[in-house]
Design a protein around this motif. Structure first.
Motif, mmCIF file in Angstrom:
data_model
loop_
_atom_site.group_PDB
_atom_site.id
_atom_site.type_symbol
_atom_site.label_atom_id
_atom_site.label_comp_id
_atom_site.label_asym_id
_atom_site.label_seq_id
_atom_site.Cartn_x
_atom_site.Cartn_y
_atom_site.Cartn_z
ATOM 1 N N MET A 1 -2.086 -4.304 -21.740
ATOM 2 C CA MET A 1 -2.099 -4.648 -20.348
ATOM 3 C C MET A 1 -3.060 -5.811 -20.084
ATOM 4 O O MET A 1 -2.773 -6.663 -19.265
ATOM 5 N N MET A 2 -4.211 -5.825 -20.771
ATOM 6 C CA MET A 2 -5.175 -6.903 -20.557
ATOM 7 C C MET A 2 -4.579 -8.252 -20.977
ATOM 8 O O MET A 2 -4.807 -9.259 -20.317
ATOM 9 N N VAL A 3 -3.806 -8.265 -22.054
ATOM 10 C CA VAL A 3 -3.179 -9.510 -22.495
ATOM 11 C C VAL A 3 -2.168 -9.976 -21.451
ATOM 12 O O VAL A 3 -2.107 -11.167 -21.121
ATOM 13 N N ALA A 4 -1.396 -9.037 -20.910
ATOM 14 C CA ALA A 4 -0.414 -9.393 -19.875
ATOM 15 C C ALA A 4 -1.110 -9.965 -18.646
ATOM 16 O O ALA A 4 -0.650 -10.960 -18.070
ATOM 17 N N LEU A 5 -2.229 -9.358 -18.246
ATOM 18 C CA LEU A 5 -2.968 -9.870 -17.093
ATOM 19 C C LEU A 5 -3.543 -11.259 -17.365
ATOM 20 O O LEU A 5 -3.550 -12.123 -16.485
ATOM 21 N N THR A 6 -4.002 -11.479 -18.593
ATOM 22 C CA THR A 6 -4.509 -12.802 -18.960
ATOM 23 C C THR A 6 -3.389 -13.831 -18.905
ATOM 24 O O THR A 6 -3.572 -14.933 -18.368
ATOM 25 N N ASP A 7 -2.240 -13.475 -19.449
ATOM 26 C CA ASP A 7 -1.095 -14.395 -19.411
ATOM 27 C C ASP A 7 -0.688 -14.708 -17.975
ATOM 28 O O ASP A 7 -0.398 -15.859 -17.645
ATOM 29 N N ILE A 8 -0.691 -13.696 -17.118
ATOM 30 C CA ILE A 8 -0.347 -13.906 -15.707
ATOM 31 C C ILE A 8 -1.337 -14.865 -15.064
ATOM 32 O O ILE A 8 -0.947 -15.810 -14.376
ATOM 33 N N SER A 9 -2.625 -14.637 -15.296
ATOM 34 C CA SER A 9 -3.637 -15.488 -14.669
ATOM 35 C C SER A 9 -3.583 -16.929 -15.175
ATOM 36 O O SER A 9 -3.934 -17.854 -14.456
ATOM 37 N N ASN A 10 -3.126 -17.109 -16.412
ATOM 38 C CA ASN A 10 -3.015 -18.456 -16.990
ATOM 39 C C ASN A 10 -1.671 -19.118 -16.685
ATOM 40 O O ASN A 10 -1.441 -20.253 -17.084
ATOM 41 N N GLY A 11 -0.776 -18.371 -16.039
ATOM 42 C CA GLY A 11 0.553 -18.906 -15.750
ATOM 43 C C GLY A 11 1.454 -18.948 -16.962
ATOM 44 O O GLY A 11 2.444 -19.672 -16.984
ATOM 45 N N ALA A 27 -3.653 -3.644 -11.111
ATOM 46 C CA ALA A 27 -4.738 -4.121 -11.969
ATOM 47 C C ALA A 27 -6.131 -3.696 -11.509
ATOM 48 O O ALA A 27 -6.920 -3.222 -12.334
ATOM 49 N N PRO A 28 -6.478 -3.838 -10.228
ATOM 50 C CA PRO A 28 -7.849 -3.478 -9.825
ATOM 51 C C PRO A 28 -8.215 -2.021 -10.112
ATOM 52 O O PRO A 28 -9.368 -1.725 -10.417
ATOM 53 N N ALA A 29 -7.253 -1.132 -10.054
ATOM 54 C CA ALA A 29 -7.530 0.276 -10.322
ATOM 55 C C ALA A 29 -7.586 0.580 -11.813
ATOM 56 O O ALA A 29 -8.267 1.507 -12.235
ATOM 57 N N VAL A 30 -6.902 -0.206 -12.624
ATOM 58 C CA VAL A 30 -6.762 0.088 -14.051
ATOM 59 C C VAL A 30 -7.804 -0.631 -14.908
ATOM 60 O O VAL A 30 -8.236 -0.111 -15.944
ATOM 61 N N ILE A 31 -8.243 -1.805 -14.501
ATOM 62 C CA ILE A 31 -9.140 -2.621 -15.323
ATOM 63 C C ILE A 31 -10.427 -1.884 -15.703
ATOM 64 O O ILE A 31 -10.820 -1.917 -16.878
ATOM 65 N N GLU A 33 -11.037 1.247 -16.248
ATOM 66 C CA GLU A 33 -10.734 2.223 -17.299
ATOM 67 C C GLU A 33 -10.435 1.518 -18.619
ATOM 68 O O GLU A 33 -10.880 1.958 -19.676
ATOM 69 N N LEU A 34 -9.697 0.403 -18.573
ATOM 70 C CA LEU A 34 -9.394 -0.346 -19.792
ATOM 71 C C LEU A 34 -10.664 -0.884 -20.442
ATOM 72 O O LEU A 34 -10.805 -0.846 -21.662
ATOM 73 N N LEU A 38 -11.893 -0.034 -24.209
ATOM 74 C CA LEU A 38 -12.171 -1.094 -25.182
ATOM 75 C C LEU A 38 -13.600 -1.021 -25.699
ATOM 76 O O LEU A 38 -13.842 -1.186 -26.898
ATOM 77 N N ASN A 39 -14.553 -0.754 -24.811
ATOM 78 C CA ASN A 39 -15.943 -0.648 -25.240
ATOM 79 C C ASN A 39 -16.144 0.556 -26.157
ATOM 80 O O ASN A 39 -16.850 0.466 -27.159
ATOM 81 N N ALA A 40 -15.528 1.672 -25.841
ATOM 82 C CA ALA A 40 -15.651 2.858 -26.689
ATOM 83 C C ALA A 40 -15.094 2.584 -28.086
ATOM 84 O O ALA A 40 -15.690 3.001 -29.086
ATOM 85 N N ARG A 41 -13.978 1.874 -28.163
ATOM 86 C CA ARG A 41 -13.405 1.523 -29.472
ATOM 87 C C ARG A 41 -14.335 0.584 -30.238
ATOM 88 O O ARG A 41 -14.523 0.720 -31.446
ATOM 89 N N ARG A 42 -14.925 -0.385 -29.526
ATOM 90 C CA ARG A 42 -15.845 -1.320 -30.165
ATOM 91 C C ARG A 42 -17.046 -0.588 -30.731
ATOM 92 O O ARG A 42 -17.441 -0.790 -31.886
ATOM 93 N N VAL A 43 -17.603 0.311 -29.950
ATOM 94 C CA VAL A 43 -18.765 1.071 -30.376
ATOM 95 C C VAL A 43 -18.403 1.969 -31.554
ATOM 96 O O VAL A 43 -19.160 2.077 -32.521
#
Length: 72
Positions: A1-11, A27-31, A33-34, A38-43
């Motif tokens: 979902m984060m990649v899709a949002l990035t693509d949307i913001s970049n056009g 997006a505002p409600a989901v970001i 949690e995402l 992501l941070n938990a996976r990184r840690v």
């Protein structure tokens, strides 16, 4: 979902306008949690124990960021 949002913001999205609108609305409600997932996976990959939200200290002027990124 984060990649899709990035693509949307970049056009650069290949999604239909209706799907872009759905992402934009939800997006505002989901970001937050995402970001936590992501941070938990990184840690977990680093082998460090996941910090508890109440145990995070505020970063001082010259101290490292509490998220572990090394930046403020």
């Amino acid at each position: 979902m984060m990649v899709a949002l990035t693509d949307i913001s970049n056009g650069d999205s290949d999604l239909f306008e209706a799907d872009i609108e759905k992402f934009t609305i939800h997006a505002p409600a989901v970001i937050p949690e995402l970001v936590q997932v992501l941070n938990a996976r990184r840690v977990q990959r680093r082998g460090d124990p996941a910090p508890s939200p109440s145990g995070l200290a505020e970063a001082g002027r010259n101290g490292p960021c509490s998220c572990g990124s090394g930046k403020k």
